[in-house]
Design a protein around this motif. Structure first.
Motif, PDB file in Angstrom:
ATOM      1  N   MET A 270       0.836  -1.201   0.000  1.00  0.00           N
ATOM      2  CA  MET A 270       0.000   0.000   0.000  1.00  0.00           C
ATOM      3  C   MET A 270       0.874   1.257   0.000  1.00  0.00           C
ATOM      4  SD  MET A 270      -3.048  -0.989  -0.410  1.00  0.00           S
ATOM      5  CE  MET A 270      -2.374  -2.370  -1.349  1.00  0.00           C
ATOM      6  N   ALA A 271       2.008   1.187   0.698  1.00  0.00           N
ATOM      7  CA  ALA A 271       2.924   2.329   0.681  1.00  0.00           C
ATOM      8  C   ALA A 271       3.492   2.534  -0.720  1.00  0.00           C
ATOM      9  CB  ALA A 271       4.051   2.121   1.689  1.00  0.00           C
ATOM     10  N   ALA A 272       3.805   1.443  -1.385  1.00  0.00           N
ATOM     11  CA  ALA A 272       4.345   1.532  -2.742  1.00  0.00           C
ATOM     12  C   ALA A 272       3.301   2.119  -3.685  1.00  0.00           C
ATOM     13  CB  ALA A 272       4.790   0.140  -3.218  1.00  0.00           C
ATOM     14  N   ARG A 273       2.057   1.682  -3.484  1.00  0.00           N
ATOM     15  CA  ARG A 273       0.966   2.195  -4.321  1.00  0.00           C
ATOM     16  C   ARG A 273       0.797   3.702  -4.106  1.00  0.00           C
ATOM     17  NH1 ARG A 273      -3.359  -0.606  -6.623  1.00  0.00           N
ATOM     18  NH2 ARG A 273      -5.179   0.688  -7.169  1.00  0.00           N
ATOM     19  N   LEU A 274       0.886   4.092  -2.872  1.00  0.00           N
ATOM     20  CA  LEU A 274       0.758   5.508  -2.536  1.00  0.00           C
ATOM     21  C   LEU A 274       1.910   6.299  -3.172  1.00  0.00           C
ATOM     22  CD1 LEU A 274      -1.154   7.280  -0.838  1.00  0.00           C
ATOM     23  CD2 LEU A 274       0.192   6.657   1.185  1.00  0.00           C
ATOM     24  N   LEU A 286       8.670  13.422  -2.697  1.00  0.00           N
ATOM     25  CA  LEU A 286       9.030  12.386  -1.729  1.00  0.00           C
ATOM     26  C   LEU A 286      10.413  12.702  -1.165  1.00  0.00           C
ATOM     27  CD1 LEU A 286       7.722   9.260  -3.627  1.00  0.00           C
ATOM     28  CD2 LEU A 286       6.966  10.034  -1.366  1.00  0.00           C
ATOM     29  N   GLN A 287      10.533  12.604   0.145  1.00  0.00           N
ATOM     30  CA  GLN A 287      11.775  13.015   0.785  1.00  0.00           C
ATOM     31  C   GLN A 287      12.825  11.904   0.844  1.00  0.00           C
ATOM     32  OE1 GLN A 287      12.060  16.369   2.004  1.00  0.00           O
ATOM     33  NE2 GLN A 287      10.297  16.372   0.630  1.00  0.00           N
ATOM     34  N   TYR A 288      12.372  10.679   0.869  1.00  0.00           N
ATOM     35  CA  TYR A 288      13.288   9.538   1.022  1.00  0.00           C
ATOM     36  C   TYR A 288      12.818   8.430   0.093  1.00  0.00           C
ATOM     37  CZ  TYR A 288      13.989  11.997   5.466  1.00  0.00           C
ATOM     38  OH  TYR A 288      14.212  12.943   6.405  1.00  0.00           O
ATOM     39  N   PRO A 289      13.698   7.501  -0.234  1.00  0.00           N
ATOM     40  CA  PRO A 289      13.246   6.314  -0.958  1.00  0.00           C
ATOM     41  C   PRO A 289      12.153   5.605  -0.147  1.00  0.00           C
ATOM     42  CG  PRO A 289      15.653   6.330  -0.728  1.00  0.00           C
ATOM     43  CD  PRO A 289      15.136   7.468   0.073  1.00  0.00           C
ATOM     44  N   VAL A 290      11.122   5.127  -0.809  1.00  0.00           N
ATOM     45  CA  VAL A 290      10.046   4.409  -0.100  1.00  0.00           C
ATOM     46  C   VAL A 290      10.358   2.918  -0.156  1.00  0.00           C
ATOM     47  CG1 VAL A 290       7.580   3.923  -0.022  1.00  0.00           C
ATOM     48  CG2 VAL A 290       8.392   6.227  -0.601  1.00  0.00           C
ATOM     49  N   GLN A 291      10.761   2.382   0.988  1.00  0.00           N
ATOM     50  CA  GLN A 291      11.206   0.979   1.009  1.00  0.00           C
ATOM     51  C   GLN A 291      10.365   0.113   1.931  1.00  0.00           C
ATOM     52  OE1 GLN A 291      15.332   1.689   2.093  1.00  0.00           O
ATOM     53  NE2 GLN A 291      15.933   1.837  -0.052  1.00  0.00           N
ATOM     54  N   ALA A 292       9.472   0.720   2.684  1.00  0.00           N
ATOM     55  CA  ALA A 292       8.677  -0.085   3.621  1.00  0.00           C
ATOM     56  C   ALA A 292       7.255   0.469   3.662  1.00  0.00           C
ATOM     57  CB  ALA A 292       9.333  -0.059   4.993  1.00  0.00           C
TER      58      ALA A 292
END
Lengths: 347, 347, 347, 347
Positions: A270-274, A286-292
């Motif tokens: 869901m975080a990846a989808r967001l 986005l401030q940081y890579p989304v990894q979790a």
């Protein structure tokens, strides 16, 4: 508070408990059991963790992440010790000085590092000028890393191993705040052992509360020598439950049939989808890579207002006009939660 | 462990949780809620306690009795303070020094007193020679009494009021460890207010875990000024639950429709039945008046063996050949539990 | 304050400093020296103590008796430990909770015992029911005895050895508060080693301030393993002097040519003279055997008044009408001081 | 160690004691005096400080700078508080965690700032995002500044006042570590009041040891409310001297006839002479403005070797090949000390 039920992106701990965990508590609730962990469920939970990690270990349930971190840390350092951690770590920013309290006044030495992660080289440099052995200075004793970090990023097994190598070089222990360990394991597609004891972690806060449990974390000692003092320190902290079996029952259910990884997998997806939905939208950064399961993103102020009005729960970090927002997904975040968020945000 | 399920006289915290409490947790489990007590259930629980005690107050849930006692106490004394308590009190004997830890090293000054109770006169005499104001000595700051005491006896409202009068005379606060408060209220047939704030108690550990809850006590501040520091100290102790609503839900259910007093009433009646059965048996000597749900009795060593063999759970206090046994009844102790115990013991 | 200079029986620390000690400070005062104990005088002082005790050891100067006791003790017990001591000991009654502070909240377990002394048998009995190994209880770690005791009595080497045997049986360390060690050595006519390390003492507070120094005690580690943490704990306590050589110079002068024993010998003789004078006077009752330089005696209230009026300094213990008085002699107490006291008292 | 007596640029605390101070101790040494500060010299010393600062105040002697700082600070913050200080401050770097120990685990929040000084604006910005009132974060309670700073620089009265204004805005107390206050007063040519209480300082560590005393600092409370707890905390720290008059006598002599300012004046002048001599030498780079008695300068490695060989004492900060050296002048540094240093260095 809201016309409709609010949709939670505030925190994974604002989500409810998995029904399976509630059911495990209900099933546990039969007959007497001696208190303070002298029960079969607690013993069996420790065996489950041994299987999960593929090694001998000692494990103790506590009810909060702060308790897990600080009682663990206080078993690893004397009062005149120093704990090296990232400047954004939970133990520094969000525990109201609990590490200082439990350790009897040890010092947290803060490290810089991109994306909420410390680098082994920077750590090594800092330790090399730490004043070890000199009586005027606190003595380096522990390194604490957070997996998933407070920025939503992840240490790879190699990165943990490099930090562990520095720890060993300087004679320090390595603790991992694994409040969101599950989310990292899912992303890394690795065995839980790979990023913990095989990479040199001595003591782990194995989180469950943020990933569907009601209130339980296990403090896992891979370095079992360090466990000697733990039970006394836990008792002094008021963290041995008389009816401990209800903590252990949560953990047992959490571990069964990879249930914990399934929960984390939902949250991460869901975080990846967001993140995917927000990317390409010029007004969002986005401030940081989304990894979790955690995103930090700047939004226009009017988006923030519209989202709040629509009943979305989330935290604005710092001044509202700077627009920095934290979004956390959970085991029960749905595609429609995400899509309705994106719909408003992208309007 | 046993052929049949063991019968618990070991402790009221070895009993299971009331089904009603489990059900309350299950019902609570819907939708998101902000963490750390910023939820409706926690707010409503505080209102319930205001109604119960008939006064304004502040109340905070924690998960263990030790946490309730020591975080409360640490809000009432500086580190150089002294806490006056009975020498048999739980805070002295059974909390591994948690009061010293949480207060930053305050001292427990131990009082003698029959049946586990301190007397107001003895307390007054001790405080009169305490060295108040003299820099070489710890400074008297708090009196802590236990209701029900560790001997299973009860302070009357008048006795509490007399102690409170001494406290006020010497400028001390009065804390009550009410881990078994319910059992005392049932026995005293009084309003909860009568033996607490109306008798001068400033801070109360309002116990629920030993009386059917899973893991919750409320720290109740009748002296609301003393609550100012509590939340920071609770956080530092790792005792603010992210999913706090599940603690509060237990308390809410516990208080509903005098449920808590019914539970305690069962336990007290079963203790009385047990005491009645043992009395008149020459080989048994009750050590203290039986006023709540706890008996201390000397039994012949062979009775102890027979009872253990039959699957009864209980604690032998001190050397076995001295035969001192503690028996605790619970919300779920049945007449047949008591009668089968008596049957064996009286054989 | 007084027409004539008052005569001091208040305390041996109300006496001035020996001129020889002042002179040693003056002589030390030449040229630079690196701070914090990295100086020749401090190194040489440690060698002097090795010779005195006839063994290898580690020694650290501090400036107060409380500091010596509590930094020593905090090197011997974890925060969840218990220190067994007599209920009249200085660490319990006169240090404002410093032991609890320095240890991070260890508990002092108080022992009864005649004449201010604990007996090995009583200690053994208490340790046998201490709950060692059980998580609910503080863990016995240290025994602390006081030589000379707070009652002015003395442990013989055999008595210390018997206590040490109990310590070893239960795995505890043995600390001696030797604020008035010199007075005991004089009375026992023994070698300093006999009543310390040869009798099983691990850590000693070797007092000098009460016996003519300005402000110095040595913490002496016969068990040198226990010294590992001491320097860090001393620094954290603010007790490492930058100009440490002036502490060490006092100690060096104190030890030279049995100077310390001559000082103590004067004090003891004057106490004996005072005791002899008071004995046989029906209105005076000595409370304890007089074995060193401290007497506890009940006097008629009007004697107390007359003595105070005549300019004698001493402490009345408890209510004046009970007449209990403490009299302490010092290195500079003269026969005429004693005789003039007796003259008034016996009028 | 050396053929000739070494020449001290290592530290002002490696210098000997002024003969005048030794003499004051000798003169003090007559007759008995009640212990623990109940003596005339201590009372009179407090009056001297009132005159010096031109205001009412409370003052307590302690023997070390660390003790002065940390007992003062622990009177100003609860255990869950935060102390804002420069990242190079002595309390952070050189006291082995003593502030954390004495406060029961408060946190030092570290500020950047040129030349070892914090700016009021930066402080204000940091306090504005400190999480005051939020239970998850330590609570800002004290600002600590150092005069002279650890870089040898000085806060002007206006700069202190600006910091104090921020302190008041956010409800914090202001503490000054004045271990080298004298050196700053000489440089500023101001009244001691101007840069302390008139500029908003609440609690001052008034140093004397580094400026010619043997071992004494006064903790001065301009905000006398904050003194209430100080004596208990000092006692618990083991820092009340029984023979306190010998500390107070040092302070009294120190203050007499501007003796303290004369001492500091010598040290500052010698530092200026050293700085002047080094300036214009291309191989030397002064790191900070030289405003008091301390210089940080980079020297060629061979100069360092030559100077050490010639018997000069000083500290090399960090790796030798980087050549950073700290030079401290003292009350007894002579022109020939400086000139002989320059002679070698400039060869």
């Amino acid at each position: 508070m809201y016309d409709n039920e609010p949709i939670n992106f505030a925190s994974d701990n604002a989500a409810p408990v998995c029904p399976e965990i509630i059911e495990a508590i209900r099933i546990e609730n039969t007959g007497p059991a001696l208190g303070y962990g002298n029960d079969d469920t607690t013993r069996s939970m420790e065996e489950d963790l041994k299987k999960l990690f593929g090694c001998d270990l000692k494990a103790y349930p506590v009810a909060t992440g702060t308790a897990a971190n600080v009682i663990g840390l206080s078993s690893m350092t004397p009062s005149y010790g120093a704990i090296y951690c990232h400047k954004l770590s939970h133990i520094e920013l969000d525990e109201c000085g609990a590490p200082e309290f439990y350790t009897g006044g040890a010092k947290l030495v803060l490290l810089e590092g991109e994306n909420g992660k410390m680098s082994a080289d920077h750590l090594d440099a800092e330790l090399s000028r730490s004043g070890a052995g000199v009586v005027h200075h606190v003595q380096p004793k522990v390194i604490s890393i957070t997996q998933v970090t407070e920025c939503g990023t992840i240490y790879t097994p190699d990165e943990v191993a490099a930090i562990s190598k520095v720890a060993k070089k300087h004679g320090l222990g390595l603790q991992m705040d694994g409040a969101r360990l599950a989310n990292s394991i899912v992303e890394l597609c690795c065995n839980p052992a790979d990023v913990t004891w095989k990479a040199g972690v001595d003591v782990l806060s194995f989180g469950a509360t943020k990933n569907g449990a009601m209130s339980v974390e296990a403090v896992v000692f891979f370095d079992m020598d360090k466990a000697a003092e733990f039970e006394f320190r836990r008792k002094r902290g008021g963290h041995i439950f008389s009816k401990a079996r209800y903590l252990s029952a949560q953990l047992a259910a959490y571990l069964e049939d990879n249930f914990w990884l399934e929960n984390a997998s939902v949250a991460n997806k869901m975080a990846a989808r967001l993140a995917a939905g927000l990317t390409g939208n010029n007004s969002c950064v986005l401030q940081y890579p989304v990894q979790a399961n955690m995103l930090f993103v700047t939004l226009p102020e009017k988006s923030i207002e519209a989202l709040e009005k629509a009943g979305f729960l989330f935290y604005v970090m710092g001044p509202r006009n700077e627009g920095l927002v934290r979004l956390v997904t959970s085991w029960n975040t749905s595609q429609s939660d995400v899509d309705s968020f994106l719909e408003i945000e992208l309007k």
